[in-house]
Design a protein around this motif. Structure first.
Motif, PDB file in Angstrom:
ATOM      1  N   GLY A  72     -18.253   5.457 -15.595  1.00  0.00           N
ATOM      2  CA  GLY A  72     -18.207   5.946 -16.966  1.00  0.00           C
ATOM      3  C   GLY A  72     -18.604   4.927 -18.006  1.00  0.00           C
ATOM      4  O   GLY A  72     -19.408   5.204 -18.872  1.00  0.00           O
ATOM      5  N   ARG A 121      -5.519  -0.056 -14.916  1.00  0.00           N
ATOM      6  CA  ARG A 121      -4.825   0.392 -13.715  1.00  0.00           C
ATOM      7  C   ARG A 121      -4.990   1.893 -13.596  1.00  0.00           C
ATOM      8  O   ARG A 121      -5.105   2.594 -14.603  1.00  0.00           O
ATOM      9  CB  ARG A 121      -3.327   0.153 -13.843  1.00  0.00           C
TER      10      ARG A 121
ATOM     11  N   ILE B  34      -2.617  -5.469 -18.180  1.00  0.00           N
ATOM     12  CA  ILE B  34      -3.644  -4.519 -17.741  1.00  0.00           C
ATOM     13  C   ILE B  34      -3.170  -3.103 -18.072  1.00  0.00           C
ATOM     14  O   ILE B  34      -2.217  -2.621 -17.485  1.00  0.00           O
ATOM     15  CB  ILE B  34      -3.888  -4.622 -16.225  1.00  0.00           C
ATOM     16  N   PRO B  35      -3.817  -2.455 -19.011  1.00  0.00           N
ATOM     17  CA  PRO B  35      -3.353  -1.123 -19.394  1.00  0.00           C
ATOM     18  C   PRO B  35      -3.716  -0.091 -18.342  1.00  0.00           C
ATOM     19  O   PRO B  35      -4.613  -0.301 -17.527  1.00  0.00           O
ATOM     20  CB  PRO B  35      -4.135  -0.853 -20.687  1.00  0.00           C
ATOM     21  N   TYR B  36      -2.994   1.028 -18.380  1.00  0.00           N
ATOM     22  CA  TYR B  36      -3.385   2.140 -17.535  1.00  0.00           C
ATOM     23  C   TYR B  36      -4.657   2.765 -18.089  1.00  0.00           C
ATOM     24  O   TYR B  36      -4.911   2.709 -19.293  1.00  0.00           O
ATOM     25  CB  TYR B  36      -2.257   3.171 -17.443  1.00  0.00           C
ATOM     26  N   LEU B  37      -5.402   3.377 -17.214  1.00  0.00           N
ATOM     27  CA  LEU B  37      -6.715   3.915 -17.583  1.00  0.00           C
ATOM     28  C   LEU B  37      -6.619   4.844 -18.788  1.00  0.00           C
ATOM     29  O   LEU B  37      -7.425   4.775 -19.705  1.00  0.00           O
ATOM     30  CB  LEU B  37      -7.309   4.661 -16.381  1.00  0.00           C
ATOM     31  N   GLU B  38      -5.576   5.681 -18.791  1.00  0.00           N
ATOM     32  CA  GLU B  38      -5.472   6.649 -19.895  1.00  0.00           C
ATOM     33  C   GLU B  38      -5.068   5.980 -21.204  1.00  0.00           C
ATOM     34  O   GLU B  38      -5.168   6.586 -22.263  1.00  0.00           O
ATOM     35  CB  GLU B  38      -4.506   7.787 -19.540  1.00  0.00           C
ATOM     36  N   VAL B  40      -6.515   3.119 -22.145  1.00  0.00           N
ATOM     37  CA  VAL B  40      -7.737   2.480 -22.642  1.00  0.00           C
ATOM     38  C   VAL B  40      -8.451   3.543 -23.480  1.00  0.00           C
ATOM     39  O   VAL B  40      -8.762   4.605 -22.955  1.00  0.00           O
ATOM     40  CB  VAL B  40      -8.644   2.025 -21.476  1.00  0.00           C
ATOM     41  N   PHE B  42     -11.338   4.136 -24.455  1.00  0.00           N
ATOM     42  CA  PHE B  42     -12.605   4.669 -23.939  1.00  0.00           C
ATOM     43  C   PHE B  42     -12.349   5.824 -22.971  1.00  0.00           C
ATOM     44  O   PHE B  42     -13.037   6.828 -22.974  1.00  0.00           O
ATOM     45  CB  PHE B  42     -13.404   3.570 -23.236  1.00  0.00           C
ATOM     46  N   PHE B  43     -11.328   5.684 -22.142  1.00  0.00           N
ATOM     47  CA  PHE B  43     -11.037   6.728 -21.163  1.00  0.00           C
ATOM     48  C   PHE B  43     -10.007   7.726 -21.694  1.00  0.00           C
ATOM     49  O   PHE B  43     -10.060   8.907 -21.406  1.00  0.00           O
ATOM     50  CB  PHE B  43     -10.543   6.107 -19.860  1.00  0.00           C
ATOM     51  N   LYS B  54     -16.125  11.884 -10.697  1.00  0.00           N
ATOM     52  CA  LYS B  54     -17.000  10.710 -10.746  1.00  0.00           C
ATOM     53  C   LYS B  54     -16.572   9.581  -9.812  1.00  0.00           C
ATOM     54  O   LYS B  54     -17.338   8.667  -9.578  1.00  0.00           O
ATOM     55  CB  LYS B  54     -17.143  10.209 -12.180  1.00  0.00           C
ATOM     56  N   GLY B  55     -15.360   9.640  -9.276  1.00  0.00           N
ATOM     57  CA  GLY B  55     -14.922   8.559  -8.392  1.00  0.00           C
ATOM     58  C   GLY B  55     -15.118   8.839  -6.911  1.00  0.00           C
ATOM     59  O   GLY B  55     -14.834   7.995  -6.083  1.00  0.00           O
ATOM     60  N   LYS B 291     -19.863  -0.935 -28.999  1.00  0.00           N
ATOM     61  CA  LYS B 291     -19.218  -1.863 -28.070  1.00  0.00           C
ATOM     62  C   LYS B 291     -19.193  -1.330 -26.633  1.00  0.00           C
ATOM     63  O   LYS B 291     -19.588  -2.024 -25.711  1.00  0.00           O
ATOM     64  CB  LYS B 291     -17.793  -2.128 -28.544  1.00  0.00           C
ATOM     65  N   ASN B 292     -18.717  -0.103 -26.465  1.00  0.00           N
ATOM     66  CA  ASN B 292     -18.632   0.464 -25.117  1.00  0.00           C
ATOM     67  C   ASN B 292     -19.770   1.453 -24.887  1.00  0.00           C
ATOM     68  O   ASN B 292     -19.773   2.522 -25.489  1.00  0.00           O
ATOM     69  CB  ASN B 292     -17.313   1.193 -24.914  1.00  0.00           C
ATOM     70  N   ILE B 293     -20.691   1.083 -24.042  1.00  0.00           N
ATOM     71  CA  ILE B 293     -21.797   1.983 -23.723  1.00  0.00           C
ATOM     72  C   ILE B 293     -21.436   2.741 -22.459  1.00  0.00           C
ATOM     73  O   ILE B 293     -20.925   2.152 -21.507  1.00  0.00           O
ATOM     74  CB  ILE B 293     -23.093   1.175 -23.534  1.00  0.00           C
ATOM     75  N   GLY B 294     -21.676   4.032 -22.463  1.00  0.00           N
ATOM     76  CA  GLY B 294     -21.389   4.770 -21.242  1.00  0.00           C
ATOM     77  C   GLY B 294     -21.362   6.261 -21.449  1.00  0.00           C
ATOM     78  O   GLY B 294     -21.839   6.781 -22.450  1.00  0.00           O
ATOM     79  N   LEU B 295     -20.789   6.937 -20.450  1.00  0.00           N
ATOM     80  CA  LEU B 295     -20.718   8.387 -20.474  1.00  0.00           C
ATOM     81  C   LEU B 295     -19.397   8.820 -21.081  1.00  0.00           C
ATOM     82  O   LEU B 295     -18.346   8.324 -20.709  1.00  0.00           O
ATOM     83  CB  LEU B 295     -20.761   8.924 -19.043  1.00  0.00           C
TER      84      LEU B 295
END
Lengths: 126, 525
Positions: A72, A121, B34-38, B40, B42-43, B54-55, B291-295
């Motif tokens: 992503g 994480r 380290i944050p959880y993905l949700e 962040v 961006f996610f 996607k994973g 800053k964050n390039i992506g989908l």
């Protein structure tokens, strides 16, 4: 493989889900290398090669490596996700071969997350 | 045990407990690094439907099946009639994700009702907008979702043959699609009598040679037929006369990726996401100076501000946001004043851009809008197939005028000529390429007319991007004597000493813009 019926489809789904659960397939670590075109362009294939070498050298047969598409955030690539059995998975960013080797030694073998390279994480068990 | 003693013991216990708590807090602190993905942004701000897989390993069909893969196809083939599938699609409100936004259910209904024994289902994977990479990522990460979407579409319209038209510049996407097709065929999910339903569907990939116009539906079909990829007038529309003059459904990659989810979870579920007129989510390829390039996949109705600043992290390095280009060469730019516009087909069109296929290019204050319009016009001109005069000749004239303006040779009346040409080309061009080609010019004129005027009347490029309009001199008052330009100049044209302002030797200068781009005090003009 034979042709599937609708019932086979559901059976296969359950079977794969079961097998994918780390405890049941004999693996204790699952490593996903995110290899879309963007990941490869950023050097993901080099990271993948380094990882395969490290695994071979470690002589561990309980480490599963899979590839996937883009995670992503293309600007953070190459990305690799490492999940150890019973622990949160960690997705690492901006990797190269050297960082991959450090992460392999530190996190995969040593169980210590390398905060400097980690992006996030993932709660779900892999 | 005396009272004192027990008190002391309690105290030690308390202290011990506190220490444990402290340690735990410390531990938590360490973990919180380290944050959880949700968490962040961006996610966290994203909602995944198209990108939900996607994973997974895209080269293993079992992995897709483990994510409920092909269950929607089984449902559509075994339990649903053609009418029920179309009704579900109409309920969902899904609109074409290639950019035009035509209701998918309606398109399928037209093709379904169109008479003919042979019908076709096509997938448009000819993604060609500069800066767009949504479809490629979906094809590479989750190819089976496209296959499944196409199987369902084929059932809905009664087609037994499909083609995925994918550009040859996407070798990895083609490789993974081929693997997906052969694995699905092995499982009997493609071919004859799928799931024992009696329904046949065969699928092939057709590789496009990279002409932008082949993303236009009639040109795409000509290309598959082996003819030169050029559009034809419509009607007849492809739903009546498409590939080899047979009724044909053509949808974009992202559209098909939505279909299995809609069939599995119901049209109502899908219609619950998004806005009144635009349902579901949209995938954007966020790129440019951000800053964050992506989908990025967000529900329709999310504001541009959320996408660019929360998810994208904003414009880096103290640069300032200027505008965002939506829809590539067919779209337009949106200035900062309209950054709170929600993304849906109507709202975006209202402010002068188009939803497009999802390319989102963020531009900062170092982007010259005239030069940007020139870039896209150069692209359109280059990709014009030449069949119709307005596009072939008109885009050429527009490009010439834009080049003239960026060279500092603009004249009074140029803006008006550009506007007049734009209107004629939009009205008279044969296909979407020409009809939308002038959009970048029109939208930059709408929001940044002053920049055109500065170029033409003051011979000045406000963003300092057009070399012909720059002096390449150092403003000694603004210069902070840092020496950055001196260190970066590739031709050693700059002289500088500590605590002295820099100086540019115009004889040696090649106008490469390196010094201007990197000057921290904006001192070079």
């Amino acid at each position: 493989m034979a042709r599937l019926t609708a019932e086979d489809l559901i059976k296969l789904k359950e079977k794969v889900k079961n097998e994918n659960a780390l405890s049941k397939d004999g693996y204790t670590v699952k490593i996903t290398v995110h290899l879309g075109t963007c990941g490869i362009a950023a050097g993901g294939d080099v990271v993948y090669e380094a990882l395969k070498e490290e695994i071979e050298e470690s002589k561990r047969d309980d480490i599963k490596v899979v590839i996937s598409g883009c995670a992503g955030m293309c600007s953070s690539e190459p990305n690799v996700t490492i999940g150890r059995i019973g622990e949160d998975a960690v997705i690492y960013r901006d990797l190269d071969a050297e960082k991959m080797r450090k992460i392999f030694q530190g996190h995969v073998l040593g169980g210590e997350i390398l905060n400097d390279y980690a992006m996030a994480r993932i709660k779900e068990p892999v | 045990m005396s009272e004192n003693n027990s008190k002391a013991e309690e105290k030690t216990e308390e202290i011990a407990e506190e220490k444990v708590e402290e340690k735990e807090q410390e531990k938590q602190k360490e973990e919180k690094v380290i944050p959880y993905l949700e968490d962040v942004p961006f996610f966290g701000f994203q909602k995944l439907i198209v990108l939900k897989n996607k994973g997974i390993d895209p080269e293993l069909i079992d992995e897709y099946i483990a994510q409920d893969g092909y269950q929607a196809a089984a449902k559509a083939l075994l339990e649903m009639t053609q009418e029920e599938i179309i009704a579900e699609m109409k309920t969902s409100g899904l609109r074409g994700r290639g950019g035009a936004g035509f209701p998918t259910g309606l398109k399928w209904e037209f093709a379904n009702k169109s008479e003919g024994d042979i019908k076709y289902v096509l997938c448009n994977a000819d993604e060609g907008d500069p800066g767009a990479f949504m479809d490629r990522s979906v094809l590479e990460a989750d190819p089976h979702a496209i296959l499944e979407g196409m199987i369902i579409a084929a059932k809905a319209v009664g087609a037994h043959q499909g083609y995925i038209y994918c550009r040859a510049e996407y070798p990895l996407a083609i490789k993974r699609l081929n693997i997906a097709i052969s694995q699905a065929t092995e499982y009997g999910l493609l071919g004859n009598d799928i799931f024992g339903s009696g329904f046949d569907f065969h699928l092939e990939i057709y590789q496009g040679a990279g002409a932008f116009v082949c993303g236009e539906e009639t040109a795409l079909m000509h290309s598959i037929e082996g003819k030169r990829g050029m559009p034809r007038p419509r009607p007849p529309f492809p739903a009546h006369q498409g590939l080899w003059k047979k009724p044909t459904v053509l949808n974009n990659v992202e559209t098909y990726a939505n279909v299995p989810q809609i069939i599995l979870n119901g049209g109502k579920w899908y219609a619950g996401i998004g806005t009144e007129t635009s349902k579901g989510t949209k995938v954007f390829a966020l790129t440019g100076t951000v800053k964050n390039i992506g989908l990025v996949e967000v529900p329709m109705g999310t504001t541009l501000r959320t996408i660019i600043f929360d998810i994208g992290g904003g414009v880096p390095k103290k640069k300032k946001f200027k505008a965002v280009q939506l829809g590539g060469p067919s779209g337009g730019c949106i200035s900062e004043a309209f950054i709170d516009t929600p993304v849906d087909y109507e709202s975006i069109a209202k402010v002068g851009a188009i939803m497009g296929s999802g390319g989102m290019i963020v531009m900062d204050n170092q982007t010259c809008m005239v030069d940007m319009a020139r870039f896209f016009m150069d692209f359109v001109q280059d990709e014009s197939c030449g069949k119709c005069t307005p596009c072939r000749e008109g885009t050429r004239r527009m490009l010439q005028i834009l080049e003239k303006i960026t060279r500092g040779e603009g004249e009074s009346g140029d803006i008006e000529t550009l506007e007049e040409l734009s209107e004629v080309i939009k009205d008279a061009a044969l296909c979407g390429l020409g009809q939308t080609g002038p959009n970048p010019v029109l939208s930059t004129l709408q929001y940044f007319r002053d920049e055109y005027e500065a170029h033409i009347f003051e011979k000045r490029c406000p963003a300092k991007r057009c070399p012909a309009l720059l002096e390449f001199e150092v403003d000694e008052e603004k210069c902070i004597k840092c020496g950055i330009c001196f260190k970066q100049c590739p031709t050693e044209a700059i002289t500088w000493e500590k605590k002295q302002p820099a100086h540019i030797d115009k004889e040696k200068c090649i106008k490469c813009m390196t010094c201007i781009t990197n000057c921290p005090s904006d001192a070079i003009f």
